[in-house]
Design a protein around this motif. Structure first.
Motif, mmCIF file in Angstrom:
data_model
loop_
_atom_site.group_PDB
_atom_site.id
_atom_site.type_symbol
_atom_site.label_atom_id
_atom_site.label_comp_id
_atom_site.label_asym_id
_atom_site.label_seq_id
_atom_site.Cartn_x
_atom_site.Cartn_y
_atom_site.Cartn_z
ATOM 1 N N GLN A 209 23.296 -109.084 -16.978
ATOM 2 C CA GLN A 209 22.943 -108.940 -15.572
ATOM 3 C C GLN A 209 22.541 -107.493 -15.340
ATOM 4 N N ASP B 140 27.395 -107.731 -19.256
ATOM 5 C CA ASP B 140 27.305 -109.047 -19.887
ATOM 6 C C ASP B 140 28.070 -110.046 -19.021
ATOM 7 N N ILE B 141 27.447 -111.199 -18.787
ATOM 8 C CA ILE B 141 28.083 -112.229 -17.965
ATOM 9 C C ILE B 141 28.027 -113.572 -18.679
ATOM 10 N N GLU B 142 28.883 -114.474 -18.253
ATOM 11 C CA GLU B 142 28.847 -115.869 -18.682
ATOM 12 C C GLU B 142 28.475 -116.711 -17.476
ATOM 13 N N ASP B 143 27.344 -117.379 -17.563
ATOM 14 C CA ASP B 143 26.860 -118.199 -16.454
ATOM 15 C C ASP B 143 26.906 -119.662 -16.872
ATOM 16 N N SER B 144 27.288 -120.531 -15.935
ATOM 17 C CA SER B 144 27.409 -121.957 -16.262
ATOM 18 C C SER B 144 26.048 -122.594 -16.548
ATOM 19 N N GLU B 145 24.981 -122.081 -15.949
ATOM 20 C CA GLU B 145 23.655 -122.662 -16.165
ATOM 21 C C GLU B 145 22.918 -122.022 -17.328
ATOM 22 N N VAL B 146 23.057 -120.697 -17.477
ATOM 23 C CA VAL B 146 22.301 -119.965 -18.483
ATOM 24 C C VAL B 146 23.102 -119.756 -19.755
ATOM 25 N N SER C 284 25.496 -117.162 -21.982
ATOM 26 C CA SER C 284 25.696 -115.732 -22.128
ATOM 27 C C SER C 284 24.410 -114.986 -21.771
#
Length: 94
Positions: free
Chosen positions: A90, A79-85, A87
């Motif tokens: 990956q 699980d990642i936190e992306d600035s564009e997407v 939560s």
């Protein structure tokens, strides 16, 4: 089918092999080292053809499934936190 990214390697390698084979057969047979160079270039060319192959895929009903973008082995799902997407999950394939 060959991936377009592989053509930058396959075309020059093919030309080098053709030049090497023509040089080997047109020159005196005392250039036996050229034969080994040609075998090496041929081996690299065959490996590159295998590596850059792009097989045709038959896609069946994917309405409720995931479709992989590449062949390989799933090595990581996190699980990642992306600035564009935001939560997201990956999935890494090797």
């Amino acid at each position: 089918m060959i991936a377009k990214e592989g053509k930058i390697i396959l075309i020059p390698t093919s030309l080098i092999l053709i030049i090497g084979v023509v040089a080997y057969f047109s020159l005196d047979s005392s250039f036996t080292w050229l034969q080994y160079v040609n075998y090496s270039v041929l081996s690299f060319l065959l490996f590159s053809l295998y590596f850059f192959r792009e097989p045709n895929r038959e896609i069946i009903d994917v309405s409720n499934q995931m479709l992989s973008p590449a062949d390989g082995k799933v090595v990581q799902i996190i699980d990642i936190e992306d600035s564009e997407v935001g939560s997201a999950e990956q999935i890494s394939i090797f």
